[in-house]
Design an enzyme around this catalytic site. Structure first.
Site, PDB file in Angstrom:
ATOM      1  N   ARG A 137     -10.066   3.368 -11.493  1.00 30.76           N
ATOM      2  CA  ARG A 137      -9.513   2.827 -12.744  1.00 30.76           C
ATOM      3  C   ARG A 137      -9.212   3.939 -13.744  1.00 30.76           C
ATOM      4  O   ARG A 137      -8.946   3.680 -14.924  1.00 30.76           O
ATOM      5  CB  ARG A 137     -10.462   1.791 -13.360  1.00 30.76           C
ATOM      6  CG  ARG A 137     -10.797   0.655 -12.446  1.00 30.76           C
ATOM      7  CD  ARG A 137      -9.812  -0.505 -12.561  1.00 30.76           C
ATOM      8  NE  ARG A 137      -9.741  -1.243 -11.304  1.00 30.76           N
ATOM      9  CZ  ARG A 137      -8.616  -1.637 -10.715  1.00 30.76           C
ATOM     10  NH1 ARG A 137      -7.463  -1.365 -11.247  1.00 30.76           N
ATOM     11  NH2 ARG A 137      -8.655  -2.307  -9.586  1.00 30.76           N
ATOM     12  N   HIS A 184      -7.033   9.816  -2.404  1.00 35.15           N
ATOM     13  CA  HIS A 184      -6.235   8.741  -3.006  1.00 35.15           C
ATOM     14  C   HIS A 184      -6.314   8.875  -4.525  1.00 35.15           C
ATOM     15  O   HIS A 184      -7.398   8.970  -5.086  1.00 35.15           O
ATOM     16  CB  HIS A 184      -6.779   7.383  -2.543  1.00 35.15           C
ATOM     17  CG  HIS A 184      -5.844   6.230  -2.781  1.00 35.15           C
ATOM     18  ND1 HIS A 184      -5.351   5.926  -4.022  1.00 35.15           N
ATOM     19  CD2 HIS A 184      -5.314   5.308  -1.924  1.00 35.15           C
ATOM     20  CE1 HIS A 184      -4.561   4.859  -3.921  1.00 35.15           C
ATOM     21  NE2 HIS A 184      -4.506   4.469  -2.653  1.00 35.15           N
ATOM     22  N   TYR A 220      -5.662   4.162  -9.300  1.00 40.35           N
ATOM     23  CA  TYR A 220      -4.630   3.123  -9.447  1.00 40.35           C
ATOM     24  C   TYR A 220      -3.923   3.197 -10.795  1.00 40.35           C
ATOM     25  O   TYR A 220      -2.812   2.719 -10.956  1.00 40.35           O
ATOM     26  CB  TYR A 220      -5.255   1.725  -9.314  1.00 40.35           C
ATOM     27  CG  TYR A 220      -5.867   1.437  -7.969  1.00 40.35           C
ATOM     28  CD1 TYR A 220      -5.217   1.823  -6.799  1.00 40.35           C
ATOM     29  CD2 TYR A 220      -7.068   0.753  -7.860  1.00 40.35           C
ATOM     30  CE1 TYR A 220      -5.758   1.546  -5.561  1.00 40.35           C
ATOM     31  CE2 TYR A 220      -7.622   0.472  -6.623  1.00 40.35           C
ATOM     32  CZ  TYR A 220      -6.972   0.864  -5.478  1.00 40.35           C
ATOM     33  OH  TYR A 220      -7.516   0.582  -4.257  1.00 40.35           O
ATOM     34  N   HIS A 251       0.076   5.607  -5.376  1.00 36.89           N
ATOM     35  CA  HIS A 251       0.958   4.457  -5.526  1.00 36.89           C
ATOM     36  C   HIS A 251       2.096   4.910  -6.433  1.00 36.89           C
ATOM     37  O   HIS A 251       1.820   5.371  -7.549  1.00 36.89           O
ATOM     38  CB  HIS A 251       0.221   3.280  -6.165  1.00 36.89           C
ATOM     39  CG  HIS A 251      -0.882   2.733  -5.313  1.00 36.89           C
ATOM     40  ND1 HIS A 251      -1.681   1.685  -5.701  1.00 36.89           N
ATOM     41  CD2 HIS A 251      -1.308   3.086  -4.068  1.00 36.89           C
ATOM     42  CE1 HIS A 251      -2.551   1.419  -4.734  1.00 36.89           C
ATOM     43  NE2 HIS A 251      -2.356   2.255  -3.744  1.00 36.89           N
ATOM     44  N   GLU A 265       2.832   5.981  -1.177  1.00 36.45           N
ATOM     45  CA  GLU A 265       2.364   4.847  -0.382  1.00 36.45           C
ATOM     46  C   GLU A 265       3.385   3.711  -0.425  1.00 36.45           C
ATOM     47  O   GLU A 265       3.948   3.403  -1.478  1.00 36.45           O
ATOM     48  CB  GLU A 265       0.995   4.361  -0.908  1.00 36.45           C
ATOM     49  CG  GLU A 265       0.459   3.180  -0.100  1.00 36.45           C
ATOM     50  CD  GLU A 265      -1.017   2.875  -0.352  1.00 36.45           C
ATOM     51  OE1 GLU A 265      -1.697   3.654  -1.045  1.00 36.45           O
ATOM     52  OE2 GLU A 265      -1.460   1.831   0.158  1.00 36.45           O
ATOM     53  N   ASP A 314       1.146   1.629   4.592  1.00 35.72           N
ATOM     54  CA  ASP A 314       0.023   0.687   4.550  1.00 35.72           C
ATOM     55  C   ASP A 314       0.476  -0.580   5.271  1.00 35.72           C
ATOM     56  O   ASP A 314       1.438  -1.234   4.846  1.00 35.72           O
ATOM     57  CB  ASP A 314      -0.329   0.404   3.080  1.00 35.72           C
ATOM     58  CG  ASP A 314      -1.572  -0.458   2.925  1.00 35.72           C
ATOM     59  OD1 ASP A 314      -1.643  -1.516   3.580  1.00 35.72           O
ATOM     60  OD2 ASP A 314      -2.467  -0.076   2.150  1.00 35.72           O
ATOM     61  N   HIS A 355       0.516  -3.716   3.176  1.00 39.93           N
ATOM     62  CA  HIS A 355       1.575  -3.687   2.161  1.00 39.93           C
ATOM     63  C   HIS A 355       2.961  -3.929   2.761  1.00 39.93           C
ATOM     64  O   HIS A 355       3.742  -4.701   2.201  1.00 39.93           O
ATOM     65  CB  HIS A 355       1.568  -2.349   1.426  1.00 39.93           C
ATOM     66  CG  HIS A 355       0.330  -2.109   0.621  1.00 39.93           C
ATOM     67  ND1 HIS A 355       0.102  -0.948  -0.066  1.00 39.93           N
ATOM     68  CD2 HIS A 355      -0.753  -2.890   0.402  1.00 39.93           C
ATOM     69  CE1 HIS A 355      -1.075  -1.016  -0.683  1.00 39.93           C
ATOM     70  NE2 HIS A 355      -1.617  -2.170  -0.408  1.00 39.93           N
ATOM     71  N   HIS A 371      -2.397   3.503   6.462  1.00 38.35           N
ATOM     72  CA  HIS A 371      -3.502   2.679   5.965  1.00 38.35           C
ATOM     73  C   HIS A 371      -3.520   1.445   6.850  1.00 38.35           C
ATOM     74  O   HIS A 371      -2.579   0.651   6.830  1.00 38.35           O
ATOM     75  CB  HIS A 371      -3.268   2.258   4.512  1.00 38.35           C
ATOM     76  CG  HIS A 371      -3.570   3.331   3.524  1.00 38.35           C
ATOM     77  ND1 HIS A 371      -3.180   3.250   2.202  1.00 38.35           N
ATOM     78  CD2 HIS A 371      -4.266   4.494   3.654  1.00 38.35           C
ATOM     79  CE1 HIS A 371      -3.608   4.337   1.561  1.00 38.35           C
ATOM     80  NE2 HIS A 371      -4.263   5.106   2.419  1.00 38.35           N
ATOM     81  N   ASP A 411      -0.659  -8.392  -1.699  1.00 35.21           N
ATOM     82  CA  ASP A 411      -1.541  -7.228  -1.583  1.00 35.21           C
ATOM     83  C   ASP A 411      -3.026  -7.606  -1.585  1.00 35.21           C
ATOM     84  O   ASP A 411      -3.779  -7.170  -2.451  1.00 35.21           O
ATOM     85  CB  ASP A 411      -1.239  -6.203  -2.686  1.00 35.21           C
ATOM     86  CG  ASP A 411      -1.972  -4.887  -2.446  1.00 35.21           C
ATOM     87  OD1 ASP A 411      -2.612  -4.746  -1.379  1.00 35.21           O
ATOM     88  OD2 ASP A 411      -1.919  -4.008  -3.320  1.00 35.21           O
ATOM     89  N   HIS A 442      -6.060  -7.256   1.111  1.00 37.35           N
ATOM     90  CA  HIS A 442      -6.413  -6.738   2.434  1.00 37.35           C
ATOM     91  C   HIS A 442      -7.413  -7.651   3.125  1.00 37.35           C
ATOM     92  O   HIS A 442      -8.236  -8.279   2.471  1.00 37.35           O
ATOM     93  CB  HIS A 442      -7.037  -5.348   2.305  1.00 37.35           C
ATOM     94  CG  HIS A 442      -6.142  -4.339   1.639  1.00 37.35           C
ATOM     95  ND1 HIS A 442      -6.456  -3.019   1.565  1.00 37.35           N
ATOM     96  CD2 HIS A 442      -4.938  -4.474   1.029  1.00 37.35           C
ATOM     97  CE1 HIS A 442      -5.494  -2.367   0.930  1.00 37.35           C
ATOM     98  NE2 HIS A 442      -4.561  -3.233   0.588  1.00 37.35           N
ATOM     99  N   GLU A 450      -8.873   0.331   4.913  1.00 31.82           N
ATOM    100  CA  GLU A 450      -9.176  -0.016   3.509  1.00 31.82           C
ATOM    101  C   GLU A 450      -9.466  -1.503   3.466  1.00 31.82           C
ATOM    102  O   GLU A 450      -8.959  -2.230   2.622  1.00 31.82           O
ATOM    103  CB  GLU A 450      -7.972   0.271   2.611  1.00 31.82           C
ATOM    104  CG  GLU A 450      -7.485   1.685   2.607  1.00 31.82           C
ATOM    105  CD  GLU A 450      -6.205   1.829   1.791  1.00 31.82           C
ATOM    106  OE1 GLU A 450      -5.244   1.087   2.050  1.00 31.82           O
ATOM    107  OE2 GLU A 450      -6.188   2.677   0.894  1.00 31.82           O
TER     108      GLU A 450
HETATM  109 ZN    ZN Z   1      -3.398  -2.659  -1.085  1.00 38.74          ZN
HETATM  110 FE    FE Z   2      -3.332   1.362   0.993  1.00 41.68          FE
HETATM  111 FE    FE Z   3      -3.455   2.606  -1.986  1.00 41.82          FE
END
Ligand code: ZN
Ligand code: FE
Ligand code: FE
Length: 277
Positions: A37, A67, A70, A107, A142, A176, A179, A211, A224, A226, A256
């Site tokens: 975050r 990674h 976000y 992202h 991604e 991914d 995704h 991913h 989105d 998972h 993930e």
């Molecule tokens: Zn995701």
């Molecule tokens: Fe991912």
């Molecule tokens: Fe990601």
């Protein structure tokens, strides 16, 4: 041998992540460079890094994947948020040089109503402002599910970003599976045509990591969410085809999925069992 790992918590440092990966029979892992975050990154401990590098060498880890948080959004409408994105990526890439030659995934961003074209331009502007000749890290865009105003919902959008980046040799793509399936690419029934499309639009040589996630919602749902391998709408059979596809089988795979370490270990051994050398 399949290169496979999962997302691990970076709170205890690199050496601890390496040990954790080996404990579940993984030979790579993904981690957040800082709180997902946002916020400040923990100081790098050079001793921790050198312990990790020695261990990763012994264990023959081919690579690791960082990674970005976000909250990194280079195409926000808010200038403060865009400045934060630049600051974070610059700092992360400097930190990545402690573990040279690896991957940094992010992202692309959310254009928050400014339009995909504006978003693409701002993302490329950040990359052009940050990537250096000297960096040893490859930065990965991604593929996104297309939730809200996410940029990167299609291979075309990623291609447009890549087209505008000057230091193209520093760039790649992380696909991914949750995704792209969510974004409307049918990996279950049309894996070959999807990969042919990827090759035609982006180029398979740009694909550096996968991913590997099942999807809670169906094809083209843009949600989105998972799911564990075999427990979602993609399903185990399609996952087995993905890890064994000639265009993908030599890439590193990262789970993930909503899981704990023990669960990740079970997924990894399941996938290893179905991987054909
Ligand atoms: Zn995701
Ligand atoms: Fe991912
Ligand atoms: Fe990601």
């Amino acid at each position: 041998m399949i290169t496979i790992g999962c997302h691990l918590s970076s709170s205890k440092g690199y050496a601890a992540m390496g040990k954790e990966a080996v404990k579940i029979n993984a030979n790579t892992f993904q981690f957040f460079t800082r709180n997902p975050r946002g916020g400040k990154a923990k100081e790098i401990d050079p001793e921790d890094v050198s312990r990790f590098l020695a261990f990763a060498g012994e264990q023959k880890f081919p690579c690791i994947l960082a990674h970005a948080p976000y909250t990194l959004n280079a195409c926000s409408a808010d200038e403060k948020v865009r400045e934060f994105a630049w600051m974070v990526m610059k700092d992360d890439l400097a930190r990545m040089e402690y573990t040279p030659g690896n991957y940094y995934n992010f992202h692309p961003g959310s254009h928050v109503g400014q339009g995909a074209q504006k978003g693409i331009a701002l993302i490329a502007e950040m990359l052009n402002g940050i990537l250096t000749e000297e960096q040893s890290t490859t930065v990965l865009l991604e593929t996104m599910a297309g939730k809200g105003s996410e940029v990167g919902r299609s291979f075309e959008e990623l291609r447009e970003i890549l087209d505008r980046v000057e230091k193209k040799e520093k760039m790649g793509v992380c696909l991914d599976t949750c995704h792209v399936y969510d974004a409307g690419y049918d990996l279950v029934n049309h894996l070959d045509p999807v990969l042919e499309e990827f090759d035609r639009i982006i180029g398979l040589s740009r694909l550096k990591a996968i991913h590997l996630n099942d999807s809670l919602y169906g094809w083209n749902s843009h949600k989105d969410r998972h799911a564990r391998i075999g427990e979602g709408t993609i399903g185990l059979e399609a996952m087995i085809r993905i890890i064994n596809h000639p265009a993908l089988k030599n890439l590193p795979f990262y789970l993930e999925t909503p899981n704990d370490l023990k669960g990740y270990g079970e997924e990894i051994s399941l996938l290893q069992k179905f991987f054909v050398e």
